[in-house]
Design a protein around this motif. Structure first.
Motif, PDB file in Angstrom:
ATOM      1  N   ALA A 104       0.828  -1.209   0.000  1.00  0.00           N
ATOM      2  CA  ALA A 104       0.000   0.000   0.000  1.00  0.00           C
ATOM      3  C   ALA A 104       0.863   1.260   0.000  1.00  0.00           C
ATOM      4  O   ALA A 104       0.506   2.268  -0.630  1.00  0.00           O
ATOM      5  N   VAL A 105       1.995   1.216   0.698  1.00  0.00           N
ATOM      6  CA  VAL A 105       2.937   2.341   0.647  1.00  0.00           C
ATOM      7  C   VAL A 105       3.448   2.521  -0.779  1.00  0.00           C
ATOM      8  O   VAL A 105       3.533   3.640  -1.306  1.00  0.00           O
ATOM      9  N   LEU A 106       3.796   1.399  -1.426  1.00  0.00           N
ATOM     10  CA  LEU A 106       4.268   1.441  -2.809  1.00  0.00           C
ATOM     11  C   LEU A 106       3.206   2.021  -3.737  1.00  0.00           C
ATOM     12  O   LEU A 106       3.508   2.790  -4.658  1.00  0.00           O
ATOM     13  N   GLN A 136      -8.433  -2.036   7.174  1.00  0.00           N
ATOM     14  CA  GLN A 136      -8.826  -1.698   8.544  1.00  0.00           C
ATOM     15  C   GLN A 136      -7.787  -0.773   9.180  1.00  0.00           C
ATOM     16  O   GLN A 136      -8.145   0.172   9.900  1.00  0.00           O
ATOM     17  N   TRP A 137      -6.516  -1.037   8.946  1.00  0.00           N
ATOM     18  CA  TRP A 137      -5.460  -0.161   9.463  1.00  0.00           C
ATOM     19  C   TRP A 137      -5.619   1.263   8.938  1.00  0.00           C
ATOM     20  O   TRP A 137      -5.446   2.231   9.675  1.00  0.00           O
ATOM     21  N   LEU A 138      -5.937   1.401   7.650  1.00  0.00           N
ATOM     22  CA  LEU A 138      -6.001   2.719   7.025  1.00  0.00           C
ATOM     23  C   LEU A 138      -7.232   3.502   7.459  1.00  0.00           C
ATOM     24  O   LEU A 138      -7.280   4.724   7.255  1.00  0.00           O
ATOM     25  N   PRO A 142      -3.065   6.641  13.031  1.00  0.00           N
ATOM     26  CA  PRO A 142      -1.855   5.827  13.206  1.00  0.00           C
ATOM     27  C   PRO A 142      -1.510   5.521  14.659  1.00  0.00           C
ATOM     28  O   PRO A 142      -0.897   4.490  14.944  1.00  0.00           O
ATOM     29  N   ASN A 143      -1.888   6.409  15.583  1.00  0.00           N
ATOM     30  CA  ASN A 143      -1.416   6.268  16.961  1.00  0.00           C
ATOM     31  C   ASN A 143      -1.984   5.055  17.688  1.00  0.00           C
ATOM     32  O   ASN A 143      -1.527   4.718  18.786  1.00  0.00           O
ATOM     33  N   VAL A 144      -2.986   4.369  17.113  1.00  0.00           N
ATOM     34  CA  VAL A 144      -3.554   3.197  17.789  1.00  0.00           C
ATOM     35  C   VAL A 144      -2.818   1.912  17.396  1.00  0.00           C
ATOM     36  O   VAL A 144      -3.124   0.850  17.936  1.00  0.00           O
ATOM     37  N   ASN A 151       3.838   4.008  11.357  1.00  0.00           N
ATOM     38  CA  ASN A 151       4.660   4.812  10.444  1.00  0.00           C
ATOM     39  C   ASN A 151       4.153   4.703   9.013  1.00  0.00           C
ATOM     40  O   ASN A 151       4.088   5.700   8.279  1.00  0.00           O
ATOM     41  N   ARG A 152       3.813   3.503   8.591  1.00  0.00           N
ATOM     42  CA  ARG A 152       3.364   3.300   7.204  1.00  0.00           C
ATOM     43  C   ARG A 152       1.945   3.799   6.984  1.00  0.00           C
ATOM     44  O   ARG A 152       1.633   4.341   5.927  1.00  0.00           O
ATOM     45  N   VAL A 153       1.085   3.620   7.966  1.00  0.00           N
ATOM     46  CA  VAL A 153      -0.272   4.154   7.853  1.00  0.00           C
ATOM     47  C   VAL A 153      -0.234   5.676   7.736  1.00  0.00           C
ATOM     48  O   VAL A 153      -0.950   6.274   6.919  1.00  0.00           O
ATOM     49  N   SER A 154       0.615   6.315   8.529  1.00  0.00           N
ATOM     50  CA  SER A 154       0.740   7.767   8.474  1.00  0.00           C
ATOM     51  C   SER A 154       1.218   8.221   7.094  1.00  0.00           C
ATOM     52  O   SER A 154       0.703   9.207   6.536  1.00  0.00           O
TER      53      SER A 154
END
Length: 279
Positions: A104-106, A136-138, A142-144, A151-154
């Motif tokens: 997803a970062v890519l 779900q992460w996105l 990010p802080n949870v 870091n990657r979600v942010s």
């Protein structure tokens, strides 16, 4: 390359026979790529352009690919592959969910580079992943999440702020062909790779709605919060009066003996005679 690295082969050492035969087959198949043709005209004139970027990951690699969906004022739709990229999975094994997050970062980086390069008005960008955990992460701040995920979600949220992330089944995800690899023959014959899923050429309201499966809580890697508490013991005043524990025992012993002797003496003494009352 991963397998050779894990075998600790020297630069001048011959490679094992299984890897050698696989490489020779791949080398022979490369000649067939001359049969592949790409339409240089990516966009229809006077059309509404959407960018659809797909992400996927496996234990071998993770990758992304972007398609332009163009629809002109006459309703003609063209789907064109614009770019793709991939990364070899790290030798240090991590979970598929985290590899999907790296994909997803890519995706976010690839979309940003394409949008900067093509210099055309994009009506709507869409991002697709077959990982329910990543989606779900996105959806959360990010802080949870633990540091790796946070870091990657942010970073993803920064690059794709306000864009739509949607679920797509693995069988209809063209990025699956990037992460798992394919032979040259499969590459030449794959409609999924060249044109993306067939439903993408339909009107957006006719796109299927894919509902991701439920995600167990343990797979989400929620950040663990540790609370430290200190219990303040209640000290009896007797312990503060005598600094020596043995001295305290002696004092308590004397007190108990005094109480016992007093009770015994009260039981053994005769009762006093009644005082006569004068008539």
């Amino acid at each position: 390359m991963q397998e050779l690295w894990l075998l600790f082969c020297g630069w001048d050492d011959p490679v094992p026979e299984p890897i050698k035969s696989r490489w020779e087959i791949y080398h022979q198949e490369l000649v067939k790529t001359s049969e592949h043709h790409v339409n240089r005209c990516a966009f229809l004139p006077s059309s509404v352009i959407q960018l659809h970027t797909f992400a996927d990951a496996s234990q071998a690699a993770y990758g992304a690919c972007t398609y332009a969906r163009c629809e002109d004022d006459q309703g003609k739709v063209r789907i064109q592959l614009l770019a793709s990229t991939s990364r070899v999975a790290p030798l240090k094994r991590i979970t598929i969910a985290r590899l999907e997050l790296c994909a997803a970062v890519l995706v976010s980086h690839l979309h940003a580079r394409i949008k900067k390069t093509i210099d055309v008005n994009v009506s709507a960008p869409y991002f697709w992943s077959d990982s329910a955990v990543t989606l779900q992460w996105l959806r959360s701040p990010p802080n949870v999440w633990p540091t790796f995920v946070a870091n990657r979600v942010s970073e993803i949220q920064q690059y794709t702020n306000g864009c739509q992330w949607k679920h797509v089944p693995g069988a209809e995800n063209p990025a699956d062909l990037v992460s798992r690899g394919m032979s040259v023959d499969e590459f030449l014959q794959s409609d999924l790779w060249s044109c993306a899923p067939g439903w993408l050429s339909l009107s957006p309201q006719d796109w299927p709605i894919f509902i991701p499966p439920g995600v167990p809580a343990e797979e989400l890697e929620l950040k663990t919060t540790v609370a430290l508490t200190q219990a303040v013991p209640t000290v009896h005043p007797w312990f503060l009066r005598w600094s020596s524990y043995s001295r305290l025992l002696h004092v308590i012993g004397y007190c108990m003996r005094f109480v016992t002797n007093t009770r015994s003496k009260a039981r053994t003494q005769p009762s006093p005679s009644p005082i006569p009352v004068d008539q």
